[in-house]
Design a protein around this motif. Structure first.
Motif, PDB file in Angstrom:
ATOM      1  N   ALA A 241       0.872  -1.197   0.250  1.00 55.24           N
ATOM      2  CA  ALA A 241       0.090   0.060  -0.057  1.00 55.24           C
ATOM      3  C   ALA A 241       0.997   1.239   0.042  1.00 55.24           C
ATOM      4  CB  ALA A 241      -1.126  -0.013   1.260  1.00 55.24           C
ATOM      5  N   ALA A 242       1.835   1.489   0.514  1.00 54.18           N
ATOM      6  CA  ALA A 242       2.986   2.341   0.790  1.00 54.18           C
ATOM      7  C   ALA A 242       3.129   2.742  -0.847  1.00 54.18           C
ATOM      8  CB  ALA A 242       4.065   1.831   1.455  1.00 54.18           C
ATOM      9  N   ALA A 243       3.776   1.395  -1.365  1.00 52.04           N
ATOM     10  CA  ALA A 243       4.301   1.857  -2.692  1.00 52.04           C
ATOM     11  C   ALA A 243       3.186   2.446  -3.534  1.00 52.04           C
ATOM     12  CB  ALA A 243       4.805   0.393  -3.273  1.00 52.04           C
ATOM     13  N   ALA A 248       1.204   7.148  -6.457  1.00 55.75           N
ATOM     14  CA  ALA A 248       0.277   8.251  -6.824  1.00 55.75           C
ATOM     15  C   ALA A 248       0.786   9.538  -6.600  1.00 55.75           C
ATOM     16  CB  ALA A 248      -0.941   7.785  -6.058  1.00 55.75           C
ATOM     17  N   TRP A 249       1.223   9.976  -5.493  1.00 58.59           N
ATOM     18  CA  TRP A 249       2.138  11.266  -5.182  1.00 58.59           C
ATOM     19  C   TRP A 249       3.068  11.570  -6.144  1.00 58.59           C
ATOM     20  CZ3 TRP A 249       0.183  14.821  -2.567  1.00 58.59           C
ATOM     21  CH2 TRP A 249      -0.816  14.668  -1.525  1.00 58.59           C
ATOM     22  N   THR A 250       3.744  10.551  -6.649  1.00 57.20           N
ATOM     23  CA  THR A 250       4.878  10.740  -7.689  1.00 57.20           C
ATOM     24  C   THR A 250       4.293  11.309  -8.838  1.00 57.20           C
ATOM     25  OG1 THR A 250       6.352   9.392  -6.487  1.00 57.20           O
ATOM     26  CG2 THR A 250       7.090   9.878  -8.852  1.00 57.20           C
ATOM     27  N   LEU A 252       1.516  12.832  -9.258  1.00 55.84           N
ATOM     28  CA  LEU A 252       0.899  14.028  -9.029  1.00 55.84           C
ATOM     29  C   LEU A 252       1.798  15.096  -9.095  1.00 55.84           C
ATOM     30  CD1 LEU A 252      -1.686  15.711  -8.523  1.00 55.84           C
ATOM     31  CD2 LEU A 252      -1.260  15.286  -5.904  1.00 55.84           C
ATOM     32  N   CYS A 253       3.093  14.987  -8.342  1.00 58.72           N
ATOM     33  CA  CYS A 253       3.981  16.047  -8.236  1.00 58.72           C
ATOM     34  C   CYS A 253       4.614  16.007  -9.736  1.00 58.72           C
ATOM     35  CB  CYS A 253       4.977  15.486  -7.338  1.00 58.72           C
ATOM     36  SG  CYS A 253       4.472  15.606  -5.545  1.00 58.72           S
ATOM     37  N   ALA A 254       5.028  15.213 -10.247  1.00 60.54           N
ATOM     38  CA  ALA A 254       5.486  15.268 -11.739  1.00 60.54           C
ATOM     39  C   ALA A 254       4.648  16.109 -12.695  1.00 60.54           C
ATOM     40  CB  ALA A 254       5.710  13.702 -12.211  1.00 60.54           C
ATOM     41  N   THR A 255       3.385  15.696 -12.645  1.00 55.23           N
ATOM     42  CA  THR A 255       2.346  16.551 -13.536  1.00 55.23           C
ATOM     43  C   THR A 255       2.314  17.800 -13.237  1.00 55.23           C
ATOM     44  OG1 THR A 255       1.026  14.503 -13.629  1.00 55.23           O
ATOM     45  CG2 THR A 255      -0.026  16.589 -14.172  1.00 55.23           C
ATOM     46  N   VAL A 256       2.264  18.368 -11.936  1.00 57.95           N
ATOM     47  CA  VAL A 256       2.440  19.752 -11.659  1.00 57.95           C
ATOM     48  C   VAL A 256       3.939  20.287 -11.891  1.00 57.95           C
ATOM     49  CG1 VAL A 256       2.437  21.226  -9.394  1.00 57.95           C
ATOM     50  CG2 VAL A 256       0.799  19.299  -9.382  1.00 57.95           C
ATOM     51  N   ALA A 257       4.713  19.687 -11.891  1.00 58.12           N
ATOM     52  CA  ALA A 257       6.240  20.174 -12.139  1.00 58.12           C
ATOM     53  C   ALA A 257       6.189  20.451 -13.642  1.00 58.12           C
ATOM     54  CB  ALA A 257       7.160  19.187 -11.670  1.00 58.12           C
ATOM     55  N   ALA A 258       5.671  19.536 -14.277  1.00 60.53           N
ATOM     56  CA  ALA A 258       5.739  19.562 -15.972  1.00 60.53           C
ATOM     57  C   ALA A 258       4.818  20.824 -16.450  1.00 60.53           C
ATOM     58  CB  ALA A 258       5.343  18.181 -16.520  1.00 60.53           C
ATOM     59  N   VAL A 259       3.706  20.954 -15.759  1.00 55.94           N
ATOM     60  CA  VAL A 259       3.003  21.989 -16.063  1.00 55.94           C
ATOM     61  C   VAL A 259       3.428  23.347 -15.580  1.00 55.94           C
ATOM     62  CG1 VAL A 259       0.477  22.974 -15.816  1.00 55.94           C
ATOM     63  CG2 VAL A 259       0.896  20.478 -16.139  1.00 55.94           C
ATOM     64  N   GLY A 260       3.717  23.343 -14.269  1.00 59.10           N
ATOM     65  CA  GLY A 260       4.307  24.877 -13.648  1.00 59.10           C
ATOM     66  C   GLY A 260       5.640  25.262 -14.015  1.00 59.10           C
ATOM     67  N   PHE A 261       6.351  24.056 -14.156  1.00 57.45           N
ATOM     68  CA  PHE A 261       7.952  24.685 -14.125  1.00 57.45           C
ATOM     69  C   PHE A 261       8.480  23.682 -15.441  1.00 57.45           C
ATOM     70  CE2 PHE A 261       6.771  24.221  -9.573  1.00 57.45           C
ATOM     71  CZ  PHE A 261       6.995  25.422  -9.097  1.00 57.45           C
ATOM     72  N   GLY A 262       7.775  23.629 -16.549  1.00 55.68           N
ATOM     73  CA  GLY A 262       8.111  23.116 -17.687  1.00 55.68           C
ATOM     74  C   GLY A 262       9.412  23.858 -18.377  1.00 55.68           C
ATOM     75  N   SER A 263       9.153  25.052 -18.283  1.00 52.73           N
ATOM     76  CA  SER A 263      10.282  25.718 -19.083  1.00 52.73           C
ATOM     77  C   SER A 263      11.385  25.663 -18.472  1.00 52.73           C
ATOM     78  CB  SER A 263       9.970  27.191 -19.161  1.00 52.73           C
ATOM     79  OG  SER A 263       9.627  27.833 -17.965  1.00 52.73           O
ATOM     80  N   ALA A 264      11.568  25.700 -17.044  1.00 53.19           N
ATOM     81  CA  ALA A 264      12.676  25.730 -16.226  1.00 53.19           C
ATOM     82  C   ALA A 264      13.161  24.216 -16.285  1.00 53.19           C
ATOM     83  CB  ALA A 264      12.420  25.751 -14.655  1.00 53.19           C
ATOM     84  N   VAL A 265      12.524  23.327 -16.247  1.00 53.85           N
ATOM     85  CA  VAL A 265      13.119  21.758 -16.348  1.00 53.85           C
ATOM     86  C   VAL A 265      13.796  21.791 -17.844  1.00 53.85           C
ATOM     87  CG1 VAL A 265      12.398  19.360 -16.595  1.00 53.85           C
ATOM     88  CG2 VAL A 265      11.319  20.861 -14.890  1.00 53.85           C
ATOM     89  N   GLN A 266      13.138  22.342 -18.776  1.00 53.97           N
ATOM     90  CA  GLN A 266      13.704  22.124 -19.986  1.00 53.97           C
ATOM     91  C   GLN A 266      15.102  22.946 -20.256  1.00 53.97           C
ATOM     92  OE1 GLN A 266      11.404  24.210 -23.195  1.00 53.97           O
ATOM     93  NE2 GLN A 266      12.496  23.052 -24.874  1.00 53.97           N
ATOM     94  N   ALA A 267      15.084  24.159 -19.573  1.00 50.01           N
ATOM     95  CA  ALA A 267      16.550  24.820 -19.598  1.00 50.01           C
ATOM     96  C   ALA A 267      17.363  23.920 -18.840  1.00 50.01           C
ATOM     97  CB  ALA A 267      16.137  26.150 -18.834  1.00 50.01           C
ATOM     98  N   TRP A 268      17.007  23.366 -17.801  1.00 49.03           N
ATOM     99  CA  TRP A 268      18.017  22.629 -16.848  1.00 49.03           C
ATOM    100  C   TRP A 268      18.501  21.359 -17.839  1.00 49.03           C
ATOM    101  CZ3 TRP A 268      18.509  17.682 -15.264  1.00 49.03           C
ATOM    102  CH2 TRP A 268      19.466  17.238 -14.148  1.00 49.03           C
ATOM    103  N   PHE A 269      17.543  20.726 -18.495  1.00 46.13           N
ATOM    104  CA  PHE A 269      18.065  19.733 -19.262  1.00 46.13           C
ATOM    105  C   PHE A 269      19.047  20.026 -20.581  1.00 46.13           C
ATOM    106  CE2 PHE A 269      15.558  16.878 -17.320  1.00 46.13           C
ATOM    107  CZ  PHE A 269      15.890  15.579 -17.267  1.00 46.13           C
TER     108      PHE A 269
END
Length: 422
Positions: A241-243, A248-250, A252-269
């Motif tokens: 259940a912990a997994a 699920a939280w991962t 969710l967080c990945a989706t939020v990061a992709a939407v809210g910080f997409g440009s910053a993530v792209q610049a980092w890569f």
């Protein structure tokens, strides 16, 4: 105190002492695989001195492993057997001395490395002991990187590497630091998911390691961490259940990061590189094409050019498969492929467990990193990660109990006394 209690206490003390030595041996193997080439350090360290330290660590590891396993008790291991086979093309190609006497030195190093793994295989039982050794040692290495960053930020993030984090106390490159950080982050996360460590203790490892990983701007390590963790946690979803909650939280967080910080993530890569340079894997493809186009004799195609520094034409190969093909030929490539296939196959056949999940993470990470990093054909951190995976996939040793103490006045039979193990 009864004689039986004294025997049990001595047995426990001996086991604890042996466990400490085994941990030291593993730490020495980590030290040996740190390498001797990298960034300029705050205090210049001659490469000969670094090589003396790393090779001395390997010799000490082999000697200590032999000291605690004088009877040469080993466990059957397809992984270590395949590494032993890898010595054959390595020696055949290196004996031609096309890569100089350094090739024979590297063969000796690989032989000692494999021999130490054989001696340690006695303690491979599918448990998490070696995972903890792995995390502690690489966290100590990252600690030295953090100290160098604090002492001299300029030396730790030089312009020569585009401002990426390097080792200022020990010559470590950004990909090395990123690899170490990603591996211990992944393993520690899995220990938390499996409830084998507390969250506070895990945060002490994960948070600073994440910061160091971000400062290295290492794309391979980041992708390896994310994909490896996704596969490892997926293997636990049906039974933990912990997994399921973590997954699920991962997402969710990945989706939020992709939407809210997409440009910053792209610049980092992108790391300031052009899109074309990024898609060509920062120029690696030119080296790969030249290596594949180079003329070779039949012997060189089968057994390679001999163990070298994983470069071609003075430029790093940065691909494990091409590096193995160049140095150990098609024979070596087939053996390394068999290593990955065997470990992956065994992992898929094992029932769901935390040990299996850790092994899947390590195998996945090494498989992903092999495309842009070299190291699967020689003594390296990648082979050490895979050795850890092999230890996690080993079948548990049958429990052996001490004999039940005899009643007062009753003598313990001789067969029972002999059944005690050390």
């Amino acid at each position: 105190m009864s004689p039986d209690h004294t025997t049990h206490t001595d047995h426990t003390d001996h086991t604890a002492h042996t466990s400490k030595i085994v941990g030291i041996v593993w730490g020495l193997l980590v030290l040996n695989t740190l390498g001797s080439a990298g960034a300029q350090t705050i205090i210049p360290l001659p490469r000969s001195l670094i090589q003396m330290v790393t090779m001395g660590a390997l010799v000490a590891a082999f000697a200590l492993a032999l000291a605690v396993n004088l009877r040469l008790r080993i466990r059957a291991s397809a992984f270590v057997f395949l590494l032993t086979l890898l010595l054959v093309p390595s020696v055949i190609s290196s004996a031609n001395l096309e890569s100089g006497y350094g090739a024979l030195f590297r063969c000796t190093r690989l032989a000692l490395f494999v021999g130490t793994l054989w001696l340690l295989s006695r303690w491979w039982d599918g448990g998490l002991t070696f995972v903890r050794h792995h995390i502690r040692m690489y966290f100590a290495v990252l600690g030295s990187v953090a100290v160098g960053l604090v002492i001299s930020p300029g030396a730790a993030m030089p312009e020569l590497y585009g401002g990426r984090l390097v080792g200022a106390l020990w010559p470590l490159t950004p990909p090395q630091i990123g690899q170490y950080a990603a591996v211990i982050i992944g393993l520690t996360v899995l220990l938390v998911v499996g409830r084998r460590t507390d969250r506070a203790g895990a945060a002490v490892v994960i948070v600073p390691s994440l910061v160091l990983l971000a400062l290295t701007h290492t794309r391979t390590a980041t992708l390896g961490l994310l994909i490896g963790l996704a596969l490892a946690i997926s293997s636990l979803v049906l039974t933990s259940a912990a997994a399921r909650r973590f997954f699920a939280w991962t997402v969710l967080c990945a989706t939020v990061a992709a939407v809210g910080f997409g440009s910053a993530v792209q610049a980092w890569f992108l790391r300031g590189q052009s899109q074309e340079y990024f898609t060509s894997l920062t120029g690696r493809e030119k080296v790969w094409d030249a290596l594949l186009a180079a003329p070779r004799t039949t012997s060189e195609q089968l057994f390679g050019m001999g163990l070298g520094d994983k470069s071609f034409g003075g430029l790093p190969i940065d691909n494990s498969w091409l590096a193995v093909y160049h140095e150990q030929g098609l024979t070596g490539t087939a053996i390394v492929a068999a290593v990955i296939i065997v470990l992956g196959g065994v992992a898929l056949l094992r029932p769901p467990s935390l040990s299996r999940a850790c092994a899947i993470f390590l195998i996945s990470y090494c498989g992903i990193a092999s495309y842009t990093e070299a190291g699967l054909g020689d003594a390296s951190p990648y082979l050490l990660h895979l050795a850890l995976a092999a230890s996690l996939l080993a079948a548990p040793v049958a429990a052996t109990h001490l004999p039940t103490p005899a009643a007062p006045g009753r003598r313990v039979p001789r067969w029972a006394r002999k059944s005690e193990v050390t």
